[in-house]
Design a protein around this motif. Structure first.
Motif, PDB file in Angstrom:
ATOM      1  N   LEU A   1      -5.940  11.424  -0.076  1.00  0.00           N
ATOM      2  CA  LEU A   1      -5.679  12.734  -0.657  1.00  0.00           C
ATOM      3  C   LEU A   1      -6.946  13.248  -1.332  1.00  0.00           C
ATOM      4  CD1 LEU A   1      -2.226  11.997  -2.318  1.00  0.00           C
ATOM      5  CD2 LEU A   1      -2.637  13.191  -0.151  1.00  0.00           C
ATOM      6  N   PRO A   2      -7.087  14.553  -1.488  1.00  0.00           N
ATOM      7  CA  PRO A   2      -8.271  15.077  -2.163  1.00  0.00           C
ATOM      8  C   PRO A   2      -8.297  14.653  -3.625  1.00  0.00           C
ATOM      9  CG  PRO A   2      -6.643  16.804  -1.819  1.00  0.00           C
ATOM     10  CD  PRO A   2      -6.165  15.621  -1.041  1.00  0.00           C
ATOM     11  N   SER A   3      -9.503  14.432  -4.159  1.00  0.00           N
ATOM     12  CA  SER A   3      -9.652  14.077  -5.563  1.00  0.00           C
ATOM     13  C   SER A   3      -9.320  15.275  -6.439  1.00  0.00           C
ATOM     14  CB  SER A   3     -11.083  13.618  -5.842  1.00  0.00           C
ATOM     15  OG  SER A   3     -11.374  12.455  -5.119  1.00  0.00           O
ATOM     16  N   LEU A   4      -8.728  15.002  -7.607  1.00  0.00           N
ATOM     17  CA  LEU A   4      -8.420  16.066  -8.545  1.00  0.00           C
ATOM     18  C   LEU A   4      -9.680  16.432  -9.326  1.00  0.00           C
ATOM     19  CD1 LEU A   4      -5.055  14.758 -10.021  1.00  0.00           C
ATOM     20  CD2 LEU A   4      -5.373  16.430  -8.190  1.00  0.00           C
ATOM     21  N   PRO A   5      -9.868  17.709  -9.645  1.00  0.00           N
ATOM     22  CA  PRO A   5     -10.995  18.102 -10.504  1.00  0.00           C
ATOM     23  C   PRO A   5     -10.849  17.417 -11.861  1.00  0.00           C
ATOM     24  CG  PRO A   5     -10.000  20.016  -9.464  1.00  0.00           C
ATOM     25  CD  PRO A   5      -9.073  18.868  -9.215  1.00  0.00           C
ATOM     26  N   ARG A   6     -11.941  16.809 -12.349  1.00  0.00           N
ATOM     27  CA  ARG A   6     -11.867  16.115 -13.626  1.00  0.00           C
ATOM     28  C   ARG A   6     -13.228  16.089 -14.293  1.00  0.00           C
ATOM     29  NH1 ARG A   6      -9.774  10.453 -12.069  1.00  0.00           N
ATOM     30  NH2 ARG A   6      -8.527  11.824 -10.775  1.00  0.00           N
ATOM     31  N   ILE A   7     -13.205  15.863 -15.607  1.00  0.00           N
ATOM     32  CA  ILE A   7     -14.434  15.712 -16.373  1.00  0.00           C
ATOM     33  C   ILE A   7     -14.303  14.514 -17.293  1.00  0.00           C
ATOM     34  CG2 ILE A   7     -15.167  18.139 -16.371  1.00  0.00           C
ATOM     35  CD1 ILE A   7     -13.931  18.283 -19.242  1.00  0.00           C
ATOM     36  N   ALA A   8     -15.434  13.945 -17.669  1.00  0.00           N
ATOM     37  CA  ALA A   8     -15.526  12.937 -18.717  1.00  0.00           C
ATOM     38  C   ALA A   8     -16.899  13.133 -19.338  1.00  0.00           C
ATOM     39  CB  ALA A   8     -15.376  11.532 -18.154  1.00  0.00           C
ATOM     40  N   VAL A   9     -16.936  13.665 -20.564  1.00  0.00           N
ATOM     41  CA  VAL A   9     -18.194  14.117 -21.163  1.00  0.00           C
ATOM     42  C   VAL A   9     -18.296  13.635 -22.603  1.00  0.00           C
ATOM     43  CG1 VAL A   9     -19.676  16.106 -21.598  1.00  0.00           C
ATOM     44  CG2 VAL A   9     -17.956  16.231 -19.794  1.00  0.00           C
ATOM     45  N   TYR A  10     -19.498  13.170 -22.989  1.00  0.00           N
ATOM     46  CA  TYR A  10     -19.795  12.795 -24.364  1.00  0.00           C
ATOM     47  C   TYR A  10     -20.962  13.640 -24.853  1.00  0.00           C
ATOM     48  CZ  TYR A  10     -21.476  10.125 -28.396  1.00  0.00           C
ATOM     49  OH  TYR A  10     -21.899   9.753 -29.644  1.00  0.00           O
ATOM     50  N   HIS A  11     -20.871  14.126 -26.083  1.00  0.00           N
ATOM     51  CA  HIS A  11     -21.956  14.901 -26.690  1.00  0.00           C
ATOM     52  C   HIS A  11     -22.285  14.335 -28.064  1.00  0.00           C
ATOM     53  CE1 HIS A  11     -21.815  18.148 -23.724  1.00  0.00           C
ATOM     54  NE2 HIS A  11     -20.504  18.210 -23.887  1.00  0.00           N
ATOM     55  N   LYS A  12     -23.558  14.332 -28.371  1.00  0.00           N
ATOM     56  CA  LYS A  12     -24.014  14.047 -29.730  1.00  0.00           C
ATOM     57  C   LYS A  12     -24.977  15.148 -30.143  1.00  0.00           C
ATOM     58  CE  LYS A  12     -26.924  10.964 -32.485  1.00  0.00           C
ATOM     59  NZ  LYS A  12     -27.607   9.653 -32.580  1.00  0.00           N
ATOM     60  N   VAL A  13     -24.726  15.740 -31.290  1.00  0.00           N
ATOM     61  CA  VAL A  13     -25.614  16.761 -31.851  1.00  0.00           C
ATOM     62  C   VAL A  13     -26.232  16.182 -33.114  1.00  0.00           C
ATOM     63  CG1 VAL A  13     -25.784  19.073 -32.832  1.00  0.00           C
ATOM     64  CG2 VAL A  13     -24.210  18.631 -30.925  1.00  0.00           C
ATOM     65  N   GLY A  14     -27.578  16.160 -33.153  1.00  0.00           N
ATOM     66  CA  GLY A  14     -28.294  15.669 -34.325  1.00  0.00           C
ATOM     67  C   GLY A  14     -29.284  16.701 -34.820  1.00  0.00           C
TER      68      GLY A  14
ATOM     69  N   SER B   1     -26.214  11.459 -36.244  1.00  0.00           N
ATOM     70  CA  SER B   1     -25.396  12.526 -35.664  1.00  0.00           C
ATOM     71  C   SER B   1     -24.877  13.471 -36.734  1.00  0.00           C
ATOM     72  CB  SER B   1     -24.223  11.931 -34.894  1.00  0.00           C
ATOM     73  OG  SER B   1     -23.375  11.208 -35.764  1.00  0.00           O
ATOM     74  N   LEU B   2     -24.762  14.730 -36.354  1.00  0.00           N
ATOM     75  CA  LEU B   2     -24.032  15.713 -37.146  1.00  0.00           C
ATOM     76  C   LEU B   2     -22.620  15.867 -36.593  1.00  0.00           C
ATOM     77  CD1 LEU B   2     -26.773  18.475 -37.494  1.00  0.00           C
ATOM     78  CD2 LEU B   2     -26.182  16.685 -39.141  1.00  0.00           C
ATOM     79  N   VAL B   3     -22.523  15.906 -35.257  1.00  0.00           N
ATOM     80  CA  VAL B   3     -21.240  16.053 -34.568  1.00  0.00           C
ATOM     81  C   VAL B   3     -21.278  15.199 -33.309  1.00  0.00           C
ATOM     82  CG1 VAL B   3     -19.711  17.631 -33.315  1.00  0.00           C
ATOM     83  CG2 VAL B   3     -20.853  18.404 -35.404  1.00  0.00           C
ATOM     84  N   THR B   4     -20.201  14.496 -33.025  1.00  0.00           N
ATOM     85  CA  THR B   4     -20.032  13.820 -31.736  1.00  0.00           C
ATOM     86  C   THR B   4     -18.676  14.217 -31.159  1.00  0.00           C
ATOM     87  OG1 THR B   4     -19.174  11.854 -32.883  1.00  0.00           O
ATOM     88  CG2 THR B   4     -21.497  11.831 -32.235  1.00  0.00           C
TER      89      THR B   4
END
Length: 320
Positions: free
Chosen positions: A197-210, A218-221
């Motif tokens: 079957l086709p893959s579902l659209p997905r995300i997995a993202v990490y951010h660090k703001v310093g 870090s200021l925000v993660t």
């Protein structure tokens, strides 16, 4: 108020227990006059900043058996608390199954520090930059007390108990467990290519703001994972935040509001406002609470917007 920096006049006594129970009993014996020491990078930072006194007794955990291994076990991946951040980042199973942990580690300190600092130390600080990624993967913590290993405690629950000062301060973190989950990025899914079957659209993202691009506190993660199912609805939504002295936490109310809802751009302004309502960081001289909340809200909203754009590029409908 910051602790007074009172270095001892002579070198501390260093103890080298052979197992976790011996280490625990030493800590119970000396109490506040002793510190557990592994990589020691956080302790050194606190000593140099004057926010922690140098204890007369150091309990070295590096010789404690069984804490420096990464291994697969029925139900998931186990990481010993004394495994260094550098080892974690290079470990193939961790990189393939739980990639946001490696991404969080990549933005933590300099490479030379990562080769000394341990994952257990980052966790036990209570504000480590890796914590939002671990929260996203429903991590559990296994501890040692005077009787032996304690049943694994969900990381979310441990953070709440820590904030309430309701924990045994002498317990030793043994293992960080990452449960095998069907929604973890990198694990084959029923909707993936293996099923035809086709893959579902997905995300997995990490951010660090310093305050600067690299090697900065870090200021925000933020950490976000989600997918859009064949009916055009958000599924498997997980969102975690941290940064600075803020208690890392999952944004449970936002997750519940998004889960199963129609994935369209009309919801994005509400996502922003809900992050602003639920994320409660602490401001300091470097960045105020309002700035941190707005930054987290912008990052999370932008991540979901990118997921919607990915869906649109694959022929899905994401407009209001």
């Amino acid at each position: 108020m910051d602790a007074t920096f009172n270095p001892v006049m002579s070198a501390p006594t260093v103890w080298h227990p052979a197992d976790a129970r011996e280490a625990y009993l030493l800590k119970r014996r000396f109490g506040q006059q002793a510190d557990y020491v592994a990589g020691g990078t956080l302790l050194r930072t606190e000593w140099e900043a004057g926010t922690r006194s140098v204890s007369p007794h150091w309990i070295d955990l590096q010789r404690v058996t069984g804490l420096r291994e990464v291994f697969m076990q029925a139900g998931g991946l186990c990481i010993g608390s004394q495994v260094t951040l550098g080892t974690c980042r290079r470990h193939p199973s961790l990189a393939n199954l739980y990639p946001l942990v490696g991404e969080a580690i990549r933005s933590t300190a300099a490479s030379s520090v990562r080769n000394v600092a341990t994952l257990g130390g980052n966790v036990c600080s209570g504000v480590g930059d890796v914590l939002p990624a671990l929260l996203l993967y429903d991590a559990e913590l296994e501890w040692q007390d005077e009787h032996g290993p304690v049943a694994p405690l969900p990381l979310t629950e441990w953070l709440e108990l820590r904030a309430a000062d309701a924990l045994d301060p002498d317990r030793i973190l043994l293992t960080i467990r990452l449960p095998a989950r069907a929604d973890v990025t990198g694990i084959p899914q029923a909707s993936g290519s293996d099923s035809g079957l086709p893959s579902l659209p997905r995300i997995a993202v990490y951010h660090k703001v310093g305050r600067r691009e690299a090697f900065s506190p870090s200021l925000v993660t933020t950490a976000v994972s989600a997918e859009i199912d064949t009916a055009g609805c958000f599924r498997q939504v997980k969102i975690a935040t941290g940064g600075g002295k803020a208690k890392p936490a999952r944004l449970g109310a936002l997750e519940a509001w998004l889960e199963g809802s129609k994935a369209d751009q009309c919801r994005l302004p509400d996502v922003y406002e809900r992050v602003m309502d639920e994320y409660r960081p602490a401001g300091d001289i470097f960045a105020g609470e309002s700035y941190r909340r707005k930054t987290a809200a912008s990052l999370i909203t932008a991540d979901l917007w990118r997921l919607l754009q990915q869906t649109a590029s694959e022929g899905g409908e994401t407009l209001c």
